[in-house]
Design an enzyme around this catalytic site. Structure first.
Site, PDB file in Angstrom:
ATOM      1  N   HIS A  49       0.833  -1.203   0.000  1.00  0.00           N
ATOM      2  CA  HIS A  49       0.000   0.000   0.000  1.00  0.00           C
ATOM      3  C   HIS A  49       0.870   1.255   0.000  1.00  0.00           C
ATOM      4  CE1 HIS A  49      -2.349  -3.297   1.687  1.00  0.00           C
ATOM      5  NE2 HIS A  49      -3.441  -2.665   1.296  1.00  0.00           N
ATOM      6  N   HIS A 280      -3.998   3.364  -3.434  1.00  0.00           N
ATOM      7  CA  HIS A 280      -4.195   2.820  -2.084  1.00  0.00           C
ATOM      8  C   HIS A 280      -3.445   1.514  -1.844  1.00  0.00           C
ATOM      9  CE1 HIS A 280      -6.148   1.055   1.447  1.00  0.00           C
ATOM     10  NE2 HIS A 280      -6.239  -0.036   0.713  1.00  0.00           N
ATOM     11  N   GLU A 430     -17.775  -3.599  24.896  1.00  0.00           N
ATOM     12  CA  GLU A 430     -16.969  -4.813  25.026  1.00  0.00           C
ATOM     13  C   GLU A 430     -15.775  -4.810  24.079  1.00  0.00           C
ATOM     14  OE1 GLU A 430     -20.239  -4.806  24.360  1.00  0.00           O
ATOM     15  OE2 GLU A 430     -21.190  -5.594  26.178  1.00  0.00           O
ATOM     16  N   HIS A 492     -28.842 -14.551  25.437  1.00  0.00           N
ATOM     17  CA  HIS A 492     -27.767 -14.386  26.415  1.00  0.00           C
ATOM     18  C   HIS A 492     -27.049 -15.691  26.742  1.00  0.00           C
ATOM     19  CE1 HIS A 492     -29.365 -10.446  26.769  1.00  0.00           C
ATOM     20  NE2 HIS A 492     -28.695 -10.142  27.867  1.00  0.00           N
TER      21      HIS A 492
HETATM   22  C1  TPP Z   1     -11.707  -4.354   9.868  1.00  0.00           C
HETATM   23  C2  TPP Z   1     -11.162  -4.195   8.475  1.00  0.00           C
HETATM   24  N1  TPP Z   1     -11.998  -4.216   7.437  1.00  0.00           N
HETATM   25  C3  TPP Z   1     -11.530  -4.113   6.186  1.00  0.00           C
HETATM   26  C4  TPP Z   1     -10.181  -3.997   5.952  1.00  0.00           C
HETATM   27  C5  TPP Z   1      -9.650  -3.942   4.534  1.00  0.00           C
HETATM   28  N2  TPP Z   1      -9.162  -2.573   4.252  1.00  0.00           N
HETATM   29  C6  TPP Z   1      -7.886  -2.249   4.300  1.00  0.00           C
HETATM   30  S1  TPP Z   1      -7.619  -0.609   4.088  1.00  0.00           S
HETATM   31  C7  TPP Z   1      -9.275  -0.322   3.907  1.00  0.00           C
HETATM   32  C8  TPP Z   1      -9.837   1.067   3.747  1.00  0.00           C
HETATM   33  C9  TPP Z   1      -8.917   1.992   3.117  1.00  0.00           C
HETATM   34  O1  TPP Z   1      -9.302   3.301   3.333  1.00  0.00           O
HETATM   35  P1  TPP Z   1      -8.574   4.189   4.392  1.00  0.00           P
HETATM   36  O2  TPP Z   1      -8.715   3.592   5.712  1.00  0.00           O
HETATM   37  O3  TPP Z   1      -9.063   5.569   4.213  1.00  0.00           O
HETATM   38  O4  TPP Z   1      -7.050   4.081   3.991  1.00  0.00           O
HETATM   39  P2  TPP Z   1      -6.324   4.825   2.788  1.00  0.00           P
HETATM   40  O5  TPP Z   1      -7.056   4.455   1.545  1.00  0.00           O
HETATM   41  O6  TPP Z   1      -6.393   6.267   3.065  1.00  0.00           O
HETATM   42  O7  TPP Z   1      -4.943   4.260   2.800  1.00  0.00           O
HETATM   43  C10 TPP Z   1      -9.989  -1.502   3.994  1.00  0.00           C
HETATM   44  C11 TPP Z   1     -11.465  -1.594   3.839  1.00  0.00           C
HETATM   45  C12 TPP Z   1      -9.342  -3.971   7.070  1.00  0.00           C
HETATM   46  N3  TPP Z   1      -8.011  -3.858   6.953  1.00  0.00           N
HETATM   47  N4  TPP Z   1      -9.839  -4.036   8.320  1.00  0.00           N
END
Ligand code: TPP
Length: 684
Positions: A49, A280, A430, A492
């Protein structure tokens, strides 16, 4: 800490900024080193990334070279500032920074081995792999919630040992994804409530996520949201180093936790992919990298950092060396006992003799006056003694304090007015609780334990999984562990939860059957320095089955024969927790039918399965019929009873009724256990 360092100056620049032109150029070159390393490493790995490191490079440069205190030569210095890359997918940002600052093990060879087997540069940061990485991140939102725990730990230990020894900040870099995850709400609400003023979140406000512009899915005003939770919040240009530095300076004197929303461009510098989701999560490609180098004025070949830039970074890495030395002197000047306690606490080593004395004392008490109480109540009795003997225990509950029995008499509550309190009212949070506990354990000096209902382990699961992955000692007290909770009904009543938790590697699930086993399980959880534990405890009263005083911890093996057969056993009965008493009653019924049975208590299937096979086989025995009893699903038990063994337990959701009726309704009774054994023997 003194005020933020000024940017160091080198060659002149024409870039527009509130910094002097030369300082700005120097900053840009330092930030571009992060960008270049991120582009090159992702390209070489053919995955990763680049967008976040390129977009957040200015933030990281200001933070690490001007604000934070740390010592690359001692990544575990207890009073270092903590940095949490909550958006773990941007791992190359952290690896580049650690390399540039001079963390000895983060060599260029490791950067070149990004995402390769055995490297210090795995796809997402892993705290147990890489020195300088404070927590394992990747599942979005977790890091932010870990950081809340770290800030709690800092405030608590400062109250206990004094600000001369404990006085540091926790910084987080969080992305849009971190802030969209539900756990972030739990984390920021708790931090705001506790006024964790030394927690600073830098929000990489780039408006882009994987699917495209954030506007596809989100329109929250994060500044207002954080303000509503009791934070100081501000918006800045995330590419202007002086503005970022100013906001950091302000955050450090705030009486509230701080959010700095930094407007950035994802993939900053990439000619066609900057500002778009295309930067990204995949390599930019040779042409795009070439174009980015031109735009950024970066003329060095791949994986090369110009000497002057490296020198600036390395000298920034040494900025806090003097503070570290002065801290060591202050530590040395503490009274010997206090210093020894602090050092022991931070090392994670327990005072084993004190723990052993507590366990011995409790066992003697229970031997003298056996108690028919719920294991949650037995746990409270154990905690009464443990809290006094083990100062690192910090407990809590997610708004079920009276049900979980995790607050002992006289335990002070932690609050913004009294961080020294050892009991945390986490609120109905939690997930945030479990993740904050991970942060406390990672910070060091604290052994966190929690309280909630076992059924809500589902709400904690992502954080528990990470605790197991990181090898952190956090202890979850989870009560109301079966249909035995009765009238609250199937919503529960955990059914599949024991099996689901046992499925997590390196997590140890305990389900004690009485007061004595409860104490032994507590002892094992406390002694387990490198793994989290769940104590599954009952709401309903149970007879005390263990009599006398065993000097050994019988639960350590995971399973042991609790009731011998009078003759050569035709049946082995295996049970955990509340069902051990049922198995023992079934043993009597079988004896009445002339069938010799033995009973094996299995307080911890995980520990049992970790035994060598000959030891396991010796406990399983060679009776022709094996029966297991647990008020949960069968999954996992075949390893003990074999596929031809009989299982008495649950195969559906529970129901709402008094618990004795439910046990009858679902057929988890001595009679049904005896029947199952007799049927297998062909005697029914
Ligand atoms: C709980 C979770 N859900 C999904 C992902 C997969 N994932 C990785 S980065 C991302 C989103 C990217 O957007 P952002 O957080 O704004 O990061 P940027 O593009 O700015 O690097 C997702 C959905 C993850 N790492 N963790």
């Amino acid at each position: 800490m003194p005020p933020l360092a000024a940017a160091s100056a080198a060659a002149p620049s024409t870039a527009a900024s509130s910094a002097s032109p030369s300082a700005r150029t120097q900053h840009d070159r330092m930030a571009n080193a992060i960008r270049a390393l991120a582009m090159d490493a992702v390209e070489q790995a053919k995955s990763g990334h680049p967008g976040l490191p390129m977009g957040a490079a200015d933030i990281a440069t200001v933070l690490f070279t001007r604000a934070m205190k740390f010592d690359p030569n001692d990544p575990a210095w207890p009073d270092r500032d903590r940095f949490v890359l909550s958006a773990g997918h941007g791992s190359m940002l952290l690896y580049a920074v650690l390399h540039l600052l001079g963390y000895p093990r983060m060599t260029m060879a490791e950067i070149k081995r990004f995402r390769q087997s055995g490297s210090l540069t795995p796809g997402h940061p892993e705290s147990h792999v890489t020195p300088g990485v404070e927590t394992t991140t990747g599942p979005l939102g977790q890091g932010l919630a870990n950081a809340v725990g770290m800030a709690i730990a800092e405030a608590h230990l400062a109250a206990e040992f004094g600000k001369d020894i404990v006085d540091h900040h926790t910084y987080v870099l969080a992305s849009d994804g971190d802030l969209m995850e539900g756990i972030s709400q739990e984390a920021i609400a708790l931090a705001g409530h506790l006024k964790l003023s030394k927690l600073v979140v830098l929000f990489d406000d780039n408006g882009i996520s994987i699917d495209g512009p954030l506007s596809l899915a989100d329109s929250v005003d994060q500044v207002k949201r954080f303000e509503a939770a009791g934070w100081a919040a501000t918006r800045v240009d995330g590419h202007d180093p002086e503005v970022i530095a100013g906001a950091l300076e302000k955050a450090r004197t705030s009486s509230k936790p701080s959010l700095i929303a930094c407007k950035t461009t994802i993939g900053f510098g990439a000619p066609t992919k900057a500002g778009s989701e295309k930067s990204h999560g995949s390599p930019l490609g040779a042409d795009e990298i070439k174009g980015a180098r031109e735009r950024l004025g970066w003329t060095s070949p791949a994986f090369e950092v110009p000497a002057d830039v490296l020198t600036s970074w390395r000298s920034a890495g040494q900025r806090a060396a003097g503070h570290h030395q002065a801290w060591k002197q202050r530590l040395a000047a503490l009274p010997a006992e206090k210093r020894a306690q602090f050092e022991r606490r931070l090392s994670g080593k327990i005072e084993a003799d004190k723990l052993a004395a507590v366990v011995r004392g409790l066992k003697q008490t229970f031997a003298k006056t056996p108690k028919e109480i719920a294991t949650r109540a037995a746990s409270e009795l154990a905690l009464d003694a443990l809290i006094a003997a083990i100062p690192e225990l910090v407990g809590g509950s997610a708004d079920l304090t009276g049900s979980n029995n995790t607050k002992t008499k006289g335990m002070a509550v932690m609050s913004s007015a009294a961080y020294g309190g050892r009991f945390i009212h986490y609120g109905v949070r939690e997930h945030g609780m479990a993740a904050a506990m991970n942060g406390m354990a990672l910070h060091g000096g604290i052994m966190p334990y929690s309280g909630t209902f076992l059924v809500f382990s589902d709400y904690c699961r992502p954080a528990i999984r990470l605790a197991a992955l990181m090898g952190q000692r956090v202890i979850h007290v989870m009560t109301h562990d079966s249909i035995g909770l009765g009238e609250d009904g199937p919503t529960h009543q955990p059914v599949e939860h024991l099996a689901a938790l046992r499925a997590i590697p390196n997590l140890t699930v305990y389900r004690p059957c009485d007061t004595v086993e409860t104490v032994e399980c507590w002892q094992l959880a406390i002694e387990s320095e490198h793994n989290p534990s769940v104590l599954a405890l009952t709401r309903q009263n149970l007879p005390q089955l263990r009599q006398g005083v065993d000097t050994d911890n019988r639960c350590a093996a995971g399973a042991y024969e609790i009731a011998r057969a009078e003759d050569k056993a035709a049946v082995s009965l295996f049970a955990s927790g509340s069902e051990v008493a049922i198995a023992i009653a079934a043993q009597r019924l079988l004896a009445e039918r002339g069938v010799a049975a033995r009973v094996v208590s299995v307080p911890c299937l995980d520990r049992f399965m970790a035994q060598a096979s000959d030891l396991r086989q010796a406990v399983i025995g060679d009776a022709p019929v094996n029966v297991a009893v647990e008020a949960g699903i069968r999954q996992g038990w075949d390893a003990v009873i074999g596929t031809d063994g009989a299982f008495v337990g649950m195969s559906s959701f529970g129901a709402s009724a008094p618990y004795q009726e439910l046990y009858r309704h679902f057929g988890i009774t001595p009679e049904k256990v005896a029947e199952a054994a007799l049927a297998k023997l062909g005697k029914s």
